[in-house]
Structures are given as C-alpha cells and as structure tokens.
Design an enzyme around this catalytic site. Structure first.
Site, PDB file in Angstrom:
ATOM      1  N   CYS A  77       2.977  -5.163   6.723  1.00 50.30           N
ATOM      2  CA  CYS A  77       2.614  -4.797   5.355  1.00 50.30           C
ATOM      3  C   CYS A  77       3.810  -4.198   4.615  1.00 50.30           C
ATOM      4  O   CYS A  77       4.853  -3.912   5.202  1.00 50.30           O
ATOM      5  CB  CYS A  77       1.458  -3.804   5.359  1.00 50.30           C
ATOM      6  SG  CYS A  77      -0.130  -4.544   5.795  1.00 50.30           S
ATOM      7  N   HIS A  92       0.820  -1.208   0.000  1.00 51.76           N
ATOM      8  CA  HIS A  92       0.000   0.000   0.000  1.00 51.76           C
ATOM      9  C   HIS A  92       0.852   1.256   0.000  1.00 51.76           C
ATOM     10  O   HIS A  92       2.068   1.226   0.227  1.00 51.76           O
ATOM     11  CB  HIS A  92      -0.951   0.007   1.202  1.00 51.76           C
ATOM     12  CG  HIS A  92      -0.293   0.035   2.548  1.00 51.76           C
ATOM     13  ND1 HIS A  92       0.161   1.193   3.137  1.00 51.76           N
ATOM     14  CD2 HIS A  92      -0.022  -0.968   3.424  1.00 51.76           C
ATOM     15  CE1 HIS A  92       0.669   0.916   4.325  1.00 51.76           C
ATOM     16  NE2 HIS A  92       0.581  -0.391   4.520  1.00 51.76           N
TER      17      HIS A  92
END
Length: 299
Positions: free
Chosen positions: A204, A188
């Site tokens: 992440c 992301h």
C-alpha cells in the site's frame, strides 16, 4: 470540490510547512516545480523531525544531507530541503505516483495547481504494483482486515494479529483510506508517520496523516492513478534542462541500467531536435550521486 486558487495560495503562505507543496501548474513544456531550500537546525531537532515539518520523506532528507547526523544534526547546522522536483513523464491528470522517488503528485481537474507529497511504498517482498488504476472508494476511520499472508507473517514474528483491527490509534491505516482499483491496495494514512518516505509497507501507499487529511475531500472517487517507475527524470524550465536521478528499485523488473551512456541516450531522446549545450560534468556527478534532486545540466 477543491478550494479556490486564492485560498490554496494563502494556505501556502500562512499554513504549517506540511501544506506548502502546492504549486501553480506549469504549462506542458515546463517540467520543473519548486525550489531547493536551506534552513538551520535547532538543537532539539532530528532530521526526521525536520522532514515531517517540511513535508519531506525520510530517505529524501537523508540522501540530501549525507554528512548530517540524522539524530543529532547540531544547533545551527545548515539543512538542505529537497523541495524542487522534475515532474514525472506521465499525463498530468489525477494522481501520479513515482515509486523510485516515493512521491505522489496530484493534478486536480478543476484547479490549475499541482500538489506533491512524500509517500511510503511496498518493501522488496511486497511490491507496490505499477500501471494505471483509479480511486474506487474512500473511507474515514476505516477498520482493517489483515489478509492471511500478513497474519502469517505477524504470527511468525511472534506478534499475532486479530481478524479485524477497529478504527483508532492502533489501526495501521490511520484515519483516512482511499481504495484503489487494484484489489487489496490502498492509499492511506498511518499510525507510524516516521516511516513515510521509506519502503516499509505491504504494497500500500502511506502518507503523513496531515497530508492525506488535506487531500482527502478533494480527490474524487474515480480519480485516475498512474503508478510509474521512473528513476531518471528530465524536465525543462524555460531554456534550462534539468536531470533528476533516484536510486533504482532493485527488485523491479523494468529498471534501466543507470550509467553515463544510458542517461546520455535518454537525454538525446528527450531533447530531440531542440538545440542545447550540455554540461558533461554535471551529468556525470548526477549519475554518480543519484541524490534525487534536479540538477541543471545545460549551459
């Protein structure tokens, strides 16, 4: 799908530096892309400014310039840009993420190029998982529902999180998110771009906002993602052999011991029967410095 090759090459020439790490995909027997570059710092720049301008991670730029002050490089100081890379030892398909170098490589299916960008990965207590997965969903302007573990951590730090964080400038996911097949893990954007190239996430993978924006439309749902741990990389460029070593992730369970004998054994396995004369001094210096840049180790 992906813009045609001519458009990509023109983007490399005319676009801002962050879009320039696009290379013609080398044949299978070539494993080195890019070139180390050098620029002069301006008086009002920090090393972190330069890193983002040239699509380099924070750790990368610091390790490549160990004698330069990160906050005040000084007007006219020569800065090394580590823009040459040995490709990871993995199938050249889809996305490859090599955790020790905190760098992503993208091999689009329909265009003979390789695109590379720096990333952030999980910190020591929130590891990014290794293995083969894929992109299972994509979202523009995502909301974020913090898991209870992260909410507990934030509460302990005196910074409680809401149950849902809406899209917008305060959303840690930024404007673009690609969900992986490993539950709970994403690639992301970020609202804290200065952390790209460091171990700062809860597992992440973060990218500079401009990098993921450039790739987002071109990466299809279903694209394979290989997450590997390769602190030692070797690659041929014609008849020249290059060695690239990164500091190991001390919390990873499958790390090799990086010493001279281990590296020599890895070189012997990689070279096989191919005749090559090695430069022992270059190998030893690379083992000692682990500065993450490819070094020519053949004569």
């Amino acid at each position: 799908m992906l813009r045609n090759l001519l458009t990509i090459i023109l983007a490399c020439v005319f676009a801002r530096p962050a879009l320039a790490d696009i290379h013609i995909r080398p044949p299978a027997d070539i494993g080195v892309i890019g070139q180390v570059q050098y620029i002069k710092a301006h008086a009002d720049e920090t090393l972190l400014d330069i890193a983002r301008d040239y699509d380099i991670g924070q750790n990368e730029i610091l390790v490549a310039n160990p004698d330069v002050d990160r906050w005040l490089p000084g007007d006219g100081t020569v800065i090394t840009l580590p823009k040459r890379h040995v490709l990871p030892d993995a199938k050249r398909d889809g996305l490859i993420l090599n955790l020790p170098e905190m760098r992503l490589y993208y091999f689009p299916a329909e265009t003979p190029v390789v695109i590379t960008h720096p990333v952030s990965i999980g910190r020591m207590d929130w590891e990014t998982p290794l293995g083969l997965t894929k992109v299972v969903a994509k979202k523009i302007d995502p909301t974020w529902t913090p898991p209870q573990s992260i909410k507990n951590e934030a509460l302990a730090a005196g910074e409680p999180l809401p149950d849902v964080i809406p899209a917008g400038p305060d959303n840690p996911l930024g404007r673009y998110a690609m969900r992986l097949g490993v539950p709970g893990y994403l690639i992301h954007s970020t609202n804290k771009p200065w952390g790209v190239g460091m171990r700062v996430t809860h597992g992440c993978v973060r990218m500079y906002p401009e990098d993921i924006e450039a790739l987002f439309d071109d990466i299809p749902v279903g694209a394979p993602v290989q997450i590997v741990n390769q602190p030692i990389k070797l690659g041929w460029l014609a008849d020249s052999l290059y060695l690239e070593i990164h500091p190991i992730m001390e919390d990873a369970g499958d790390n090799p011991v990086i010493d001279m004998q281990t590296v020599l054994d890895r070189i012997a396995e990689f070279v096989g029967e191919r005749p090559v004369q090695l430069n022992g001094r270059a190998i030893r210096l690379t083992v000692e410095t682990r500065h993450g840049m490819p070094v020519l180790i053949s004569r």
